[in-house]
Design a protein around this motif. Structure first.
Motif, PDB file in Angstrom:
ATOM      1  N   ARG A   1       3.033   6.020  -2.923  1.00 51.20           N
ATOM      2  CA  ARG A   1       4.142   6.732  -3.563  1.00 51.20           C
ATOM      3  C   ARG A   1       3.925   6.855  -5.067  1.00 51.20           C
ATOM      4  O   ARG A   1       4.200   7.906  -5.664  1.00 51.20           O
ATOM      5  CB  ARG A   1       5.451   6.002  -3.284  1.00 51.20           C
ATOM      6  N   LYS A   2       3.413   5.783  -5.672  1.00 53.23           N
ATOM      7  CA  LYS A   2       3.226   5.777  -7.125  1.00 53.23           C
ATOM      8  C   LYS A   2       2.162   6.786  -7.557  1.00 53.23           C
ATOM      9  O   LYS A   2       2.354   7.543  -8.517  1.00 53.23           O
ATOM     10  CB  LYS A   2       2.824   4.379  -7.614  1.00 53.23           C
TER      11      LYS A   2
ATOM     12  N   ARG B   1      -9.782  10.288  -4.316  1.00 53.25           N
ATOM     13  CA  ARG B   1     -10.495   9.061  -3.930  1.00 53.25           C
ATOM     14  C   ARG B   1      -9.516   7.910  -3.731  1.00 53.25           C
ATOM     15  O   ARG B   1      -9.570   7.200  -2.728  1.00 53.25           O
ATOM     16  CB  ARG B   1     -11.532   8.699  -4.989  1.00 53.25           C
ATOM     17  N   LYS B   2      -8.608   7.730  -4.711  1.00 51.10           N
ATOM     18  CA  LYS B   2      -7.651   6.626  -4.614  1.00 51.10           C
ATOM     19  C   LYS B   2      -6.658   6.855  -3.473  1.00 51.10           C
ATOM     20  O   LYS B   2      -6.349   5.933  -2.699  1.00 51.10           O
ATOM     21  CB  LYS B   2      -6.900   6.469  -5.938  1.00 51.10           C
TER      22      LYS B   2
ATOM     23  N   VAL C   1       0.833  -1.204   0.000  1.00 46.44           N
ATOM     24  CA  VAL C   1       0.000   0.000   0.000  1.00 46.44           C
ATOM     25  C   VAL C   1       0.867   1.254   0.000  1.00 46.44           C
ATOM     26  O   VAL C   1       0.569   2.235  -0.696  1.00 46.44           O
ATOM     27  CB  VAL C   1      -0.959   0.005   1.210  1.00 46.44           C
ATOM     28  N   MET C   2       1.970   1.238   0.751  1.00 43.83           N
ATOM     29  CA  MET C   2       2.862   2.395   0.757  1.00 43.83           C
ATOM     30  C   MET C   2       3.456   2.611  -0.634  1.00 43.83           C
ATOM     31  O   MET C   2       3.613   3.756  -1.088  1.00 43.83           O
ATOM     32  CB  MET C   2       3.981   2.202   1.791  1.00 43.83           C
TER      33      MET C   2
ATOM     34  N   TYR D   1      -6.117   4.421  -0.238  1.00 42.42           N
ATOM     35  CA  TYR D   1      -4.843   3.794   0.122  1.00 42.42           C
ATOM     36  C   TYR D   1      -4.440   4.157   1.552  1.00 42.42           C
ATOM     37  O   TYR D   1      -3.965   3.293   2.311  1.00 42.42           O
ATOM     38  CB  TYR D   1      -3.741   4.237  -0.843  1.00 42.42           C
ATOM     39  N   CYS D   2      -4.631   5.428   1.902  1.00 43.24           N
ATOM     40  CA  CYS D   2      -4.268   5.881   3.252  1.00 43.24           C
ATOM     41  C   CYS D   2      -5.109   5.172   4.317  1.00 43.24           C
ATOM     42  O   CYS D   2      -4.595   4.800   5.382  1.00 43.24           O
ATOM     43  CB  CYS D   2      -4.446   7.394   3.375  1.00 43.24           C
ATOM     44  N   GLU D   3      -6.376   4.964   4.042  1.00 39.24           N
ATOM     45  CA  GLU D   3      -7.255   4.264   4.987  1.00 39.24           C
ATOM     46  C   GLU D   3      -6.820   2.813   5.147  1.00 39.24           C
ATOM     47  O   GLU D   3      -6.827   2.279   6.264  1.00 39.24           O
ATOM     48  CB  GLU D   3      -8.702   4.344   4.501  1.00 39.24           C
ATOM     49  N   ARG D   4      -6.451   2.179   4.038  1.00 47.40           N
ATOM     50  CA  ARG D   4      -5.964   0.795   4.107  1.00 47.40           C
ATOM     51  C   ARG D   4      -4.683   0.711   4.934  1.00 47.40           C
ATOM     52  O   ARG D   4      -4.510  -0.187   5.761  1.00 47.40           O
ATOM     53  CB  ARG D   4      -5.693   0.260   2.697  1.00 47.40           C
ATOM     54  N   TYR D   5      -3.792   1.650   4.683  1.00 50.37           N
ATOM     55  CA  TYR D   5      -2.511   1.658   5.404  1.00 50.37           C
ATOM     56  C   TYR D   5      -2.736   1.884   6.898  1.00 50.37           C
ATOM     57  O   TYR D   5      -2.127   1.211   7.732  1.00 50.37           O
ATOM     58  CB  TYR D   5      -1.593   2.736   4.839  1.00 50.37           C
ATOM     59  N   GLU D   6      -3.619   2.822   7.232  1.00 51.26           N
ATOM     60  CA  GLU D   6      -3.883   3.130   8.639  1.00 51.26           C
ATOM     61  C   GLU D   6      -4.548   1.950   9.342  1.00 51.26           C
ATOM     62  O   GLU D   6      -4.221   1.636  10.497  1.00 51.26           O
ATOM     63  CB  GLU D   6      -4.780   4.369   8.743  1.00 51.26           C
TER      64      GLU D   6
END
Length: 320
Positions: A212-213, A230-231, A207-208, A235-240
């Motif tokens: 970055r990408k 949105r994307k 996810v990180m 991603y940030c929610e998944r990482y958190e």
């Protein structure tokens, strides 16, 4: 990890004539507590704990969030195993959460619990400044308006009850040790947590990489900003979520390892006692007792560090 408090450790080091880091003869419990919390011993470093306020005067102050801090793992060779250090942090955290007095001057402090209200017993001096003075232990909540019916206890009574409880456990030593041999691995196995931890760590890295990408793509070419947001937020929610769960797994894992360590130390102490104990031993108390609940009829329930419980009635410890 053997049940001692920072104060008891400080007393031990002082009695052994071991000098403090600054060369003094007397150890303070705060010094011990600070040493137990220094991450450098396990090979890690926390940078910018302090920062320079004024470069002309060279004045420095503790960093309380004014500037970023950085945690560097494995920055230098460790002198304490990382797992042991983490277990000590977990133990101190648990004691604080339970309301234990980790710096108390007496082995009974934070160990005797009122069976009526759940408050801790504290020491009180009766008939002070007289030849008949006596040190007793009673529920602290009695002085805060609660009408606890639990009785006061003398040190000798607590000591006799402990000897009776420990010797009762000692009499069942073989049975206890055999039972633990059968269930120890099941009780403290971390394989499921380790597998989930590895999976979440891999997901976090993936996810990180995606974060970055998408940031790089947005910087290099025109993108629909609503779609980008949105994307990016997804991603940030998944990482958190992965980070929070990893922290939970870390606590659960430490809890199981701590339980295994306590049981192992308790069994080791049990195995070392070949005969019934005749005199109160402070080291044995620290190493084996988690807490003691006292009830109205002076019945005491000892919870040992392996979580086993032994009930000792007044008649039993009075005869001990």
């Amino acid at each position: 990890m053997q049940g001692q408090t920072p104060y008891a450790i400080a007393k031990y080091l002082t009695d052994k004539n071991i000098p403090t880091p600054t060369g003094k003869e007397t150890w303070r419990h705060r010094t011990v507590k600070n040493i137990l919390s220094i991450e450098k011993y396990k090979g890690d470093a926390r940078l910018q704990k302090c920062y320079t306020v004024d470069f002309l005067s060279k004045k420095r102050k503790a960093n309380e969030g004014e500037v970023p801090q950085y945690y560097v793992a494995n920055s230098h060779p460790a002198i304490i195993e990382s797992e042991i250090f983490d277990l000590v942090q977990y133990e101190m955290k648990q004691r604080k959460a339970d309301g234990r007095f980790t710096s108390s001057t007496h082995p009974f402090s934070g160990k005797i619990v009122c069976g009526h209200c759940g408050g801790f017993y504290g020491s009180k001096v009766w008939h002070s400044n007289t030849p008949n003075w006596v040190l007793v232990w009673q529920c602290n909540e009695k002085h805060r308006g609660k009408r606890c019916k639990t009785p006061h206890l003398t040190e000798q009574e607590i000591q006799r009850a402990f000897l009776a409880a420990f010797n009762e456990v000692l009499g069942n030593r073989e049975e206890i040790m055999e039972a633990y041999r059968e269930v120890m691995e099941v009780l403290t196995d971390t394989a499921d947590l380790d597998a989930e931890q590895e999976k979440l760590q891999s997901e976090g890295e993936v996810v990180m990489g995606l974060i970055r990408k998408i940031i790089s793509d947005n910087a290099q070419k025109a993108m629909d900003q609503a779609e980008y947001e949105r994307k990016y937020n997804g991603y940030c929610e998944r990482y958190e979520a992965a980070r929070v769960r990893l922290a939970e797994i870390g606590e659960l894992r430490l809890g199981r390892i701590a339980k295994k360590t306590k049981i192992s130390l308790f069994l080791k102490e049990l195995a070392s006692q070949e005969e019934l104990v005749a005199e109160f031993d402070e080291e044995l108390w620290y190493a084996t007792v988690d807490h003691v609940a006292v009830y109205e009829d002076k019945r005491m329930v000892f919870t040992f560090r392996d979580d086993t419980k032994t009930e000792i009635k007044k008649e039993t410890w009075e005869a001990a």
